[in-house]
Design an enzyme around this catalytic site. Structure first.
Site, mmCIF file in Angstrom:
data_model
loop_
_atom_site.group_PDB
_atom_site.id
_atom_site.type_symbol
_atom_site.label_atom_id
_atom_site.label_comp_id
_atom_site.label_asym_id
_atom_site.label_seq_id
_atom_site.Cartn_x
_atom_site.Cartn_y
_atom_site.Cartn_z
ATOM 1 C CD GLU A 11 -3.257 -0.534 2.088
ATOM 2 O OE1 GLU A 11 -3.025 0.259 3.013
ATOM 3 O OE2 GLU A 11 -4.315 -1.171 1.998
ATOM 4 C CG HIS A 44 8.628 -29.139 -0.371
ATOM 5 N ND1 HIS A 44 9.284 -30.311 -0.650
ATOM 6 C CD2 HIS A 44 9.331 -28.557 0.634
ATOM 7 C CE1 HIS A 44 10.328 -30.433 0.162
ATOM 8 N NE2 HIS A 44 10.369 -29.375 0.950
ATOM 9 C CE LYS A 57 -12.260 0.916 1.491
ATOM 10 N NZ LYS A 57 -11.771 1.900 2.444
HETATM 11 O O1 PA5 Z 1 -3.500 1.146 5.730
HETATM 12 C C1 PA5 Z 1 -4.659 1.497 5.611
HETATM 13 O O2 PA5 Z 1 -5.003 2.669 5.839
HETATM 14 C C2 PA5 Z 1 -5.771 0.524 5.269
HETATM 15 O O3 PA5 Z 1 -5.335 -0.696 4.827
HETATM 16 C C3 PA5 Z 1 -6.672 0.326 6.476
HETATM 17 O O4 PA5 Z 1 -5.936 -0.207 7.535
HETATM 18 C C4 PA5 Z 1 -7.867 -0.588 6.179
HETATM 19 O O5 PA5 Z 1 -8.490 -0.220 4.984
HETATM 20 C C5 PA5 Z 1 -8.871 -0.514 7.320
HETATM 21 O O6 PA5 Z 1 -9.326 0.778 7.477
HETATM 22 P P1 PA5 Z 1 -10.105 1.272 8.757
HETATM 23 O O7 PA5 Z 1 -9.210 1.106 9.933
HETATM 24 O O8 PA5 Z 1 -10.416 2.687 8.480
HETATM 25 O O9 PA5 Z 1 -11.340 0.417 8.888
#
Ligand code: PA5
Length: 419
Positions: free
Chosen positions: A275, A296, A410
């Site tokens: 990310e 494996h 989303k």
């Molecule tokens: O790193 C990030 O911001 C995302 O991966 C969030 O952790 C994930 O989408 C969960 O989001 P939230 O804590 O707002 O529910």
């Protein structure tokens, strides 16, 4: 910790850009600097809230048979990584409170199974969401909350629900205020995947009986080193090596780790790097390989598939546990050549064999060696990978702290659901 990049073929690695990146992180002058609170978190966390968190975890440990942690992505991976590494992936067999993770997908089977497994137990819920609006945890929370309220009444259910969310914003915060749930805060300047050392990770870890003070100590020590511009800072080397490998056409970094208890650490690492760097059509795709199980399955590709891979082997100098292979008079299994050797010794030979084979097969290998899988070292590991990820992202020229790409699915999903 130690780093070895000699097998990655990266001689005379230039650390200039890595040092500039570390400075920008520390001085908060780089892209997305409003989300770099994690750089100082291990030193300046809210001590009063931390004491309250430990009291809350003590109450869960005393009263609960099971804690269900509801969250997705950065809101659960770090805690699960810590619990599986420091306790066990099989922690729930024979320990209480058992820890279950829900709301990290939309599988009705998974949720029903957790419900069945906790049916006759005294259950607490820790719902974690920074935005407070993420669909997956919200779905699981509604179902689990309603079940708790139906079984116990609203007041007792409220006593057993703990929210970790934004200080003021989001639907979850609104609900928590209305129902008077105990709340812990995810600081504004820390994004999901950098939040493991906030209450997001600390509360489930403490509830599982992990000494988080030691994790924070290890992280504090690590963070001051890993953000320094000192040539001996291995986070600079790792970040510069990754970017050099990317420039050399390596598209995938495979994190090879020494066993099942590290599986969720690798998942945490994948989210962190995926990310942070996978944007603007660049970045190395983070993948993982479990030693030696996946040799494996994925081993063949590693050895002879497309040469787009770089490998990072992570291992511990002193494993938490060891055993030796006994001698057998009959030697019907032909294993006496290894009799008397410890598993750690056998693993070491396997890891060296892998490293040599992959090097010869054209896969550059970086090796990261940490001391032992304990609390302090885990704190150091969190700090190391967070710092080097920020540095690596800055060298690449992206904002390592946003995730605009996560929004695309989303939007489509909400449209299809008629939100
Ligand atoms: O790193 C990030 O911001 C995302 O991966 C969030 O952790 C994930 O989408 C969960 O989001 P939230 O804590 O707002 O529910």
């Amino acid at each position: 910790m130690k780093i070895d990049i000699t097998s990655a073929g990266l001689r005379d690695l230039d650390l200039t850009k890595a040092k500039e990146a570390a400075r920008a992180l520390k001085e908060k002058t780089g892209r997305g600097s409003e989300f770099t609170g994690w750089t100082t978190l291990p030193f300046d966390y809210d001590k009063a809230e931390y004491r309250r968190l430990r009291d809350c975890a003590a109450r869960i440990r005393k009263e609960a048979d099971a804690l269900i942690v509801i969250g997705i992505g950065g809101s659960y991976l770090g805690a699960r990584a810590a619990i599986e590494l420091l306790k066990s992936p099989r922690h729930n067999a024979g320990n209480r409170p058992q820890i279950y993770f829900a709301g990290n997908g939309i599988s009705p089977e998974d949720l029903s199974q957790i419900i069945r497994l906790t049916e006759d137990k005294k259950v607490f819920l820790n719902v974690i969401s920074k935005s407070g609006t993420t669909l997956e945890p919200a779905l699981a929370f509604r179902i689990l909350r309603q079940r708790l309220e139906k079984a116990l009444g609203k007041a007792e259910a409220a006593r057993r629900i703990i929210c970790t969310t934004d200080r003021a914003k989001g639907a979850l915060k609104g609900l928590a205020d209305r129902e008077d749930y105990e709340c812990f805060v995810i600081p504004d300047d820390i994004g999901g995947r950098y939040s493991v050392l906030t209450p997001v990770g600390l509360l489930p870890m403490e509830a599982a009986g992990i000494d988080t003070e030691k994790i924070l100590e290890g992280a504090a020590e690590g963070m001051s080193l890993f953000l320094s511009e000192d040539e001996s800072n291995h986070a600079l080397t790792y970040a510069a090596a990754r970017q050099a490998l990317q420039n050399d056409g390596k598209l995938i970094e495979v994190l090879s780790y020494p066993g099942e208890n590290m599986r969720f650490f690798a998942e945490w690492w994948k989210q962190l790097y995926g990310e942070s760097e996978g944007k603007e059509l660049g970045g190395i795709f983070p993948a993982s390989l479990e030693l030696t199980a996946d040799l494996h399955s994925l081993g063949q590709y590693m050895q002879q598939g497309r040469r787009i891979l770089a490998e990072t082997i992570i291992r511990f100098e002193c494993p938490a546990d060891d055993m030796a292979l006994p001698f057998d008079e009959e030697n019907a299994d032909g294993l006496n050549y290894a009799a008397g050797k410890a598993f750690s010794e056998i693993f070491e030979a396997a890891a060296r064999g892998v490293r040599q084979a992959h090097e010869e097969g054209g896969v550059p290998v970086t090796e990261l060696v940490f001391e032992s899988p304990d609390e302090r070292t885990l704190g150091e590991m969190f700090a190391f990978f967070e710092a080097s990820c920020g540095i690596s992202g800055y060298i690449q020229g992206v904002d390592p702290f946003d995730q605009p790409g996560v929004e695309a699915y989303k939007k489509n999903m909400f449209r299809l659901l008629g939100k």
